[in-house]
Design a protein around this motif. Sequence first.
Motif, mmCIF file in Angstrom:
data_model
loop_
_atom_site.group_PDB
_atom_site.id
_atom_site.type_symbol
_atom_site.label_atom_id
_atom_site.label_comp_id
_atom_site.label_asym_id
_atom_site.label_seq_id
_atom_site.Cartn_x
_atom_site.Cartn_y
_atom_site.Cartn_z
ATOM 1 N N UNK A 1 48.758 32.973 83.144
ATOM 2 C CA UNK A 1 47.960 33.276 81.948
ATOM 3 C C UNK A 1 48.723 34.289 81.101
ATOM 4 N N UNK A 2 48.781 34.033 79.795
ATOM 5 C CA UNK A 2 49.299 35.020 78.837
ATOM 6 C C UNK A 2 48.278 35.100 77.713
ATOM 7 N N UNK A 3 47.500 36.173 77.705
ATOM 8 C CA UNK A 3 46.343 36.241 76.799
ATOM 9 C C UNK A 3 46.150 37.666 76.301
ATOM 10 N N UNK A 4 45.752 37.775 75.034
ATOM 11 C CA UNK A 4 45.411 39.072 74.461
ATOM 12 C C UNK A 4 44.322 38.893 73.413
ATOM 13 N N UNK A 5 43.995 39.960 72.701
ATOM 14 C CA UNK A 5 42.944 39.871 71.686
ATOM 15 C C UNK A 5 43.520 39.756 70.280
ATOM 16 N N UNK A 6 44.820 39.383 70.192
ATOM 17 C CA UNK A 6 45.456 39.164 68.903
ATOM 18 C C UNK A 6 45.579 37.660 68.653
ATOM 19 N N UNK A 7 46.346 37.284 67.645
ATOM 20 C CA UNK A 7 46.445 35.862 67.312
ATOM 21 C C UNK A 7 47.335 35.094 68.271
ATOM 22 N N UNK A 8 48.327 35.776 68.871
ATOM 23 C CA UNK A 8 49.148 35.121 69.889
ATOM 24 C C UNK A 8 49.623 36.147 70.910
ATOM 25 N N UNK A 9 49.858 35.678 72.125
ATOM 26 C CA UNK A 9 50.232 36.571 73.222
ATOM 27 C C UNK A 9 51.701 36.463 73.587
ATOM 28 N N UNK A 10 52.337 35.354 73.208
ATOM 29 C CA UNK A 10 53.737 35.116 73.572
ATOM 30 C C UNK A 10 54.560 34.995 72.298
ATOM 31 N N UNK A 11 55.716 35.663 72.269
ATOM 32 C CA UNK A 11 56.613 35.563 71.118
ATOM 33 C C UNK A 11 58.029 35.332 71.612
ATOM 34 N N UNK A 12 58.595 34.163 71.241
ATOM 35 C CA UNK A 12 59.980 33.851 71.546
ATOM 36 C C UNK A 12 60.821 34.087 70.301
ATOM 37 N N UNK A 13 61.970 34.740 70.481
ATOM 38 C CA UNK A 13 62.887 34.998 69.364
ATOM 39 C C UNK A 13 64.295 34.604 69.784
ATOM 40 N N UNK A 14 64.566 33.294 69.856
ATOM 41 C CA UNK A 14 65.891 32.848 70.294
ATOM 42 C C UNK A 14 66.980 33.231 69.303
ATOM 43 N N UNK A 15 68.167 33.496 69.842
ATOM 44 C CA UNK A 15 69.317 33.850 69.019
ATOM 45 C C UNK A 15 70.099 32.595 68.657
ATOM 46 N N UNK A 16 70.440 32.453 67.403
ATOM 47 C CA UNK A 16 71.177 31.286 66.927
ATOM 48 C C UNK A 16 72.500 31.148 67.677
ATOM 49 N N UNK A 17 72.738 29.936 68.159
ATOM 50 C CA UNK A 17 73.994 29.656 68.848
ATOM 51 C C UNK A 17 73.970 29.984 70.323
ATOM 52 N N UNK A 18 72.839 30.488 70.827
ATOM 53 C CA UNK A 18 72.731 30.817 72.242
ATOM 54 C C UNK A 18 71.722 29.905 72.935
ATOM 55 N N UNK A 19 71.946 29.654 74.204
ATOM 56 C CA UNK A 19 71.034 28.834 74.993
ATOM 57 C C UNK A 19 69.735 29.600 75.217
ATOM 58 N N UNK A 20 68.615 28.950 74.930
ATOM 59 C CA UNK A 20 67.290 29.541 75.158
ATOM 60 C C UNK A 20 66.426 28.430 75.753
ATOM 61 N N UNK A 21 66.475 28.304 77.068
ATOM 62 C CA UNK A 21 65.734 27.248 77.756
ATOM 63 C C UNK A 21 64.407 27.807 78.256
ATOM 64 N N UNK A 22 63.331 27.116 77.987
ATOM 65 C CA UNK A 22 62.036 27.555 78.496
ATOM 66 C C UNK A 22 61.216 26.359 78.940
ATOM 67 N N UNK A 23 60.359 26.614 79.914
ATOM 68 C CA UNK A 23 59.455 25.590 80.418
ATOM 69 C C UNK A 23 58.145 26.267 80.795
ATOM 70 N N UNK A 24 57.069 25.832 80.181
ATOM 71 C CA UNK A 24 55.747 26.397 80.436
ATOM 72 C C UNK A 24 54.875 25.284 81.002
ATOM 73 N N UNK A 25 54.409 25.481 82.232
ATOM 74 C CA UNK A 25 53.724 24.408 82.946
ATOM 75 C C UNK A 25 52.391 24.901 83.506
#
Length: 464
Positions: A361-385
């Motif tokens: 669970x990723x939850x808060x009382x704002x509009x979103x709880x998770x923030x991804x900021x990938x860097x251009x040209x770099x590998x940013x692999x994620x999997x949410x299941x």
Amino acid sequence: MKLRVLLGLAFWCALFLFSCKNDDIVFDTPAQSLKFSTDTVFCDTVYNQMRSETYAVKVYNNDNKDVQIPRISLEGGNASLYRINVDGKSGTDFKNVPLRKNDSLFVFVEIAPTANAPEAIAEDKVVFETSAGQQKVTLFSVVQDAEYFIQSDTNPNIISDDTTWKNDKAKIIFGDLTLAEGKKLTVEKGTKVYFHKKSGLNISKNAILDVQGEYQNEVTFRGDRNDTRYDTLPANWNGIRMEAASTLNMNYAKVYGGTVGLQLKDNIATIKNSIIHTFQSFGIYAIGANLKTNNLVMNNCGEADLAIFKGGTYNLTYSTFANYWDLNGSLSGLSIYATNSWKDGDNEYKEPLIFNMTNSIAYNNLSNAVLFAPTTGQVFNYNIKNSLLKYDDKAGFAFENNNNIQNSIKNVEPKFANYYIHKMNLRVKEGSGAIGKGTRLVAGEKDITGKDRKSPSTIGAYEF
């Protein structure tokens, strides 16, 4: 000139007469019982050689006359672990204390156990003796035996050998305590580790911090102010810093009340069955780390519960990243922030990032709880299941039609039993969107309380 002299004489005469009038006040012995703001003072838990904070008892004179209290004293006398302050004077015994009609005075209380005080309940009484009889206010505290680690100009405060901390004494740390390179610090179940303001624990290169708590006998890392209100306040100590190539094994720990809980830098960390909450900046500040979590609970961190920089590998399972931070609205209050960039002064580092979150669970009382900021040209692999997220389009990734997100839920209330930090209970209630939405990972799974996981299981650290 004569007029000025006469006016001056008149002023000093008036002042003299007023002073004489005050000196002529007659104080009687109280004819009725005194009243108190409390009949029992519960001082915080204290440690040998350390003073508690100061507590106050207010004494009221409800007589319509000025009175003099014949005696205010500690029942235990000079042998008492307590000290009181009456009318600006510190001691254990006071005679003929004046108190004006319909007025009040403060009696200030503190406990200061000696180096050899036994570990026990410390109890005494403040005795008020009047013509109406004796009246008593009970003083109560817990005294713990303690071991001190004090950094100074002549003591760098370094653990130079493999060491085991047992739970027979609280560990009190002043300044930074450092585990030397290549050494191992084992912390046994039930051990309490307390840090003075601006103090912390540093784990050097190739060193190991092994935290061996058990359910209901956890290892505690927190500030040294034991009054319960400090449980809900951040910035009471700095945090635990893991240097490059160090190792953290943490099971059944409670870490709270500081600035940054755990700083992980290019190291390996495994955190299970633990609770991390109430940090001014980050609960976990990870820089290029390799982190595994299972049954981890986090809440109430100003910037983010878990902040990831400079890539690394993160495998998060059955974890609850709630964030209901409300102490400073200018801070982001995220559950998870991740980027594969990190700046150290003028230098910027960029590394590949692998992020896997399952049954969490990723939850808060704002509009979103998770923030991804990938860097251009770099590998940013994620999997949410099989996870539940508070989400909006500012999260840095798409939720729908995204192969990196499977069987997950957005913006469904997890229905925590009580997310307020002073009664924090992040179990989920009946009707929670997290119930029955998890996927079995291995046989014999248990939640943070040791309860068997169902199939399908509840998302987060607690099974319903």
